[in-house]
Write a protein that holds these residues in place. Structure first.
Motif, mmCIF file in Angstrom:
data_model
loop_
_atom_site.group_PDB
_atom_site.id
_atom_site.type_symbol
_atom_site.label_atom_id
_atom_site.label_comp_id
_atom_site.label_asym_id
_atom_site.label_seq_id
_atom_site.Cartn_x
_atom_site.Cartn_y
_atom_site.Cartn_z
ATOM 1 N N LEU A 157 -6.689 -4.016 0.843
ATOM 2 C CA LEU A 157 -5.703 -5.086 0.891
ATOM 3 C C LEU A 157 -5.152 -5.298 -0.516
ATOM 4 N N ASP A 158 -3.903 -5.741 -0.607
ATOM 5 C CA ASP A 158 -3.312 -6.038 -1.910
ATOM 6 C C ASP A 158 -2.839 -7.488 -2.008
ATOM 7 N N THR A 159 -3.301 -8.343 -1.087
ATOM 8 C CA THR A 159 -2.788 -9.712 -1.038
ATOM 9 C C THR A 159 -3.355 -10.603 -2.139
ATOM 10 N N HIS A 185 -3.777 1.447 3.548
ATOM 11 C CA HIS A 185 -3.321 0.123 3.123
ATOM 12 C C HIS A 185 -3.075 -0.758 4.338
ATOM 13 N N GLN A 186 -3.780 -1.880 4.403
ATOM 14 C CA GLN A 186 -3.544 -2.851 5.464
ATOM 15 C C GLN A 186 -2.266 -3.607 5.151
ATOM 16 N N SER A 187 -1.267 -3.472 6.022
ATOM 17 C CA SER A 187 0.013 -4.150 5.800
ATOM 18 C C SER A 187 0.562 -4.628 7.126
ATOM 19 N N GLY A 188 1.314 -5.694 7.078
ATOM 20 C CA GLY A 188 1.942 -6.198 8.292
ATOM 21 C C GLY A 188 1.046 -7.163 9.058
ATOM 22 N N THR A 190 -0.828 -8.971 12.366
ATOM 23 C CA THR A 190 -1.622 -8.483 13.495
ATOM 24 C C THR A 190 -1.811 -9.564 14.558
ATOM 25 N N GLN A 199 -1.254 -1.235 14.558
ATOM 26 C CA GLN A 199 -2.133 -1.087 13.406
ATOM 27 C C GLN A 199 -3.333 -0.203 13.741
#
Length: 422
Positions: A157-159, A185-188, A190, A199
């Motif tokens: 994650l980059d949050t 990369h977890q993005s978007g 859900t 995902q």
């Protein structure tokens, strides 16, 4: 004031406080020796997760040992809105985990000494006490390397900056050991079923293309659960083909997943204690810290998702598994060879190729790790710890512990228990 009058006064004070929990009054408890000021501290910390409850446990321990606090806490989630009572709260200090900007604004407006326990990104005005996430990434990488893996991945994650720190440390430590790391990369969002399915389909595709066996760090236990679900959908065996470790060791998430999830255990108790110590100093007029106080994780709690040795040789895997299960029972190499049909030379060569250490060194490594846990978590004597860890003599344990850890067992116990330098 006699004892009877003192008891009556204390009961009146207690009833007054219970009747007005959102507007506690400043109390002075008079004794024959001194006047103790009861400071009012608000705990804006989530109770919905194991880590938040560990923080509160550390706060409670500090208050019981060192301070006279009237603490106000309520059931809440990390993303909960600011509690309505905070707007008019007349207290002395706040410990907070700011999950959103609204919490940071509300806490700032109160204008009392405050310590942040989640992220310095939102609450830049407050001193920060939290997790050493560089140590988290390094610990996870070392765990996988000790299991003998050569292929690695990270579900990132980059949050938040602390997620980025975990990723960077994990990848850098592997690179220093000569290994590359694939990334997902977890993005978007859900929230909707269609978003969730897209995902998981992407995650399945990524898992299938990884060289196997592979070891994957999921930057949170939530991501770890999603990763294990994707492995089931993709018919990828865990841990035989993919080993998974999460971060935080949340009791609900790690045990509800299939298989159960190994996870890096954060030291929430110590973080809560250290944050309380800093807040107490600030409420007494001391200056706040200007740099973050970072606490390293405790270790990896191994469950089914990473409980395997990464080798295609089943006899070698069985031998190493036997060592790790029975090292603290005082076993010798002969006991390993009795349990697994390998020659001494095969065992020696296999361990050195896979683990970069001899079978005897692996036995001692497991014993030292067990001893460190006993030093941290029990009041056993050094002699008792040596015996429980599988060492034949206390003298040999003392010598080996100092060689491995760079300090005596007594010094290690003191360092892990005493408050960290502020």
């Amino acid at each position: 004031m006699d004892r009877h009058e003192s008891r009556i006064r204390f009961c009146v004070i207690l009833l007054h406080y219970i009747a007005l929990p959102n507007r506690p009054i400043r109390l002075s408890l008079n004794t024959s020796k001194e006047t103790v000021v009861l400071r009012r501290v608000a705990l804006i910390i989530e109770t919905s997760r194991s880590y938040g409850r560990d923080l509160l446990s550390g706060v409670k321990r500090y208050a019981a040992e060192q301070a006279s606090w009237s603490m106000f806490v309520e059931l809440r989630d990390l993303e909960s809105e600011p509690p309505p009572w905070l707007r008019n709260w007349d207290g002395d200090g706040i410990l907070t985990r700011s999950g959103n900007p609204a919490i940071e604004r509300a806490v700032t407006q109160v204008g009392v000494p405050t310590v942040e326990l989640r992220s310095s990104r939102l609450a830049k005005r407050f001193p920060f006490v939290g997790v050493d996430n560089h140590a988290v990434g390094k610990l996870a990488a070392s765990h996988f390397l000790e299991l003998g893996y050569e292929h690695f991945g990270i579900y990132r994650l980059d949050t938040e900056q602390f997620f980025i720190d975990r990723r960077n440390s994990f990848v850098d430590h592997l690179r220093a050991a000569g290994f590359a790391c694939e990334e997902f990369h977890q993005s978007g969002a859900t929230e909707k079923p269609s978003q969730w399915e897209r995902q998981q389909a992407r995650l399945c595709q990524w898992i299938q293309q990884l060289p196997k066996p592979a070891a994957i760090l999921a930057c949170t236990d939530q991501l770890g659960c999603w990763l294990l679900d994707a492995c089931r959908r993709a018919d990828v065996r865990v841990p035989e083909q993919i080993a998974v470790v999460g971060v935080e060791n949340d009791e609900t998430l790690t045990t509800i997943s299939t298989p159960t999830l190994s996870s890096v255990q954060l030291d929430g108790h110590r973080i809560g204690y250290q944050a309380s110590r800093l807040l107490d100093r600030m409420m007494s007029g001391g200056k706040p810290r200007t740099t973050p106080l970072l606490v390293p994780p405790i270790g990896v709690v191994t469950r089914q998702s990473s409980d395997i040795v990464a080798t295609s040789d089943p006899l070698l895997a069985a031998a190493i598994r036997f060592i790790r299960q029975h090292a603290c029972e005082g076993i010798r190499i002969a006991n390993v060879l009795e349990a697994v049909p390998l020659s001494r030379s095969q065992l020696e060569r296999g361990c050195r190729e896979l683990l970069q250490r001899s079978p005897n060194q692996e036995i001692n490594r497991i014993r030292i790790q067990a001893a460190k846990e006993l030093l941290r978590d029990t009041e056993l004597s050094i002699e008792g710890i040596a015996e429980r860890s599988g060492f034949t003599t206390q003298q040999y344990f003392v010598q080996l512990f100092k060689k491995h850890c760079g300090m005596t067992a007594t010094a290690y116990r003191r360092s892990i228990r005493e408050p960290m330098t502020q």
